[in-house]
Design an enzyme around this catalytic site. Structure first.
Site: not given
Ligand code: NDP
Length: 322
Positions: A12-13, A144, A148, A187
């Site tokens: 969510g963050s 990855y 997925k 990105h």
């Molecule tokens: P971010 O890197 O911005 O956020 C990742 C989130 O996952 C953060 O809230 C982080 O928490 C949490 N997280 C990571 N590892 C853990 C863990 N071990 N336990 C609990 N929480 C964890 O990712 P995005 O918002 O960019 O991506 C969200 C989803 O969208 C992902 O599944 C990604 O694969 C997918 N996606 C993203 C794209 C993009 O262009 N960004 C494109 C296509 C798909 P914290 O902040 O506390 O570290």
């Protein structure tokens, strides 16, 4: 029994999670918070989802009826190439823990997140939802990609064996507020916004790696958030759905750089370093399935979305991920 829906958002963050939170709190129309909904946005501080125990504790605490599963180990090309086992194992563990715990808690619906970069390396265009497992992914991010892809396999297995309603979505390149603006491992859009901002601040040239010719589809995180909320509330299939702007809205990296130059208000020297690699020329995905469901969905114009993201970055420079 209460009719309250408790929607737990893992990750969510992050970029996507923060956008969902924004839409839930700010949209006055059909995408905003509805009566009887309680939204819980998790960060890694609430528990490490690689641990089954920590995941169970989170589900015990919030007792979700619905889950949007975003948490993942994500990163750019360099990190993906260097840490293939981490990308495979961390994501396998996170996904297995979230899906299995959701199953044990009889969660009514889970929407997980795949990505267009997990599709086969050798493919025909446009890519569509039926092609995820049709051939090996690109060598650079196979850890990855396979983790997925298995979400889709698990969703089908949970459905076929137990009737669970677990589905997934496939966004193209996402950008927006709360993105990762790190110069080394981000990105393309957040990386170029940061570079252009520094070029303006320091009076240095803005240099874009590559020829500027490759084509990409980008989705604004707040548009993606609305579509996620629609999928959670209305989409009935187990099979995934691509969430993207259409093929005609594909833009070149030069278009992206031009839009960023305008958004930042950069007036200095601006050029392309053609000695740097371009990456794949295109990865066009079809949004025909989405358009069949939501023919009138209004995507934010690209320039407006880049402007909002750039303004967010400049206002939050000290706290952004840089
Ligand atoms: P971010 O890197 O911005 O956020 C990742 C989130 O996952 C953060 O809230 C982080 O928490 C949490 N997280 C990571 N590892 C853990 C863990 N071990 N336990 C609990 N929480 C964890 O990712 P995005 O918002 O960019 O991506 C969200 C989803 O969208 C992902 O599944 C990604 O694969 C997918 N996606 C993203 C794209 C993009 O262009 N960004 C494109 C296509 C798909 P914290 O902040 O506390 O570290």
């Amino acid at each position: 029994m209460s009719n309250e829906k408790v929607i737990l958002v893992t990750g969510g963050s992050g970029l996507v999670g923060k956008a969902i939170e924004w839409v839930i709190e700010n949209d006055n129309g059909k995408y905003g918070k509805q009566e009887g909904e309680k939204w819980v946005f998790l960060t890694s501080k609430d528990g490490n989802l690689r641990s089954a125990e920590a995941t169970r504790a989170i589900f015990e605490k919030y007792k979700p009826t619905h889950v949007i599963h975003l948490a993942a180990l994500v990163g750019g090309l360099f990190k993906n190439m260097k840490y293939k086992l981490d990308f495979l194992r961390d994501n396998l563990l996170i996904n297995d823990n979230v899906l299995q715990t959701a199953h044990e808690h009889k969660v009514k619906k889970v929407v997980s997140c795949l990505s267009t970069c997990i599709f086969p390396d050798k493919t025909t265009y446009p890519i569509d939802e039926t092609m995820i497992h049709s051939g090996p992914p690109h060598e650079s991010n196979f850890g990855y990609a396979y983790a997925k892809r298995l979400i889709d396999t698990q969703n089908k297995a949970y459905h076929d064996q137990f009737g669970d309603n677990f589905t997934s979505v496939i966004p193209t390149n996402v950008f927006g507020p709360h993105d990762n603006y790190d110069l080394q491992d981000s990105h393309v859009i957040p990386g170029l916004v940061h570079k252009c901002y520094l070029a303006k601040k320091n009076g240095t040239p803005f240099v874009v790696a590559g020829t500027g010719k490759p084509l990409r589809q980008f989705i604004y995180s707040r548009d993606l958030a609305k579509l996620f909320i629609w999928v959670l509330r209305e989409y009935k299939e187990i099979d995934p759905i691509i969430l993207s702007v259409g093929e005609k809205d594909e833009v070149s990296i030069k278009d992206v750089a031009d839009t960023i130059v305008k958004a930042v208000g950069f007036e200095g020297d601006y050029n392309f370093d053609t000695s740097k690699a371009d990456g794949q020329y295109k990865k066009t995905a079809s949004n025909a399935k989405l358009m069949k469901y939501l023919p009138d969905f209004q995507f934010t114009p690209f320039e407006v979305a880049v402007k909002e993201s750039t303004e967010w970055f400049i206002q939050n420079y000290d706290n952004a991920r840089t």
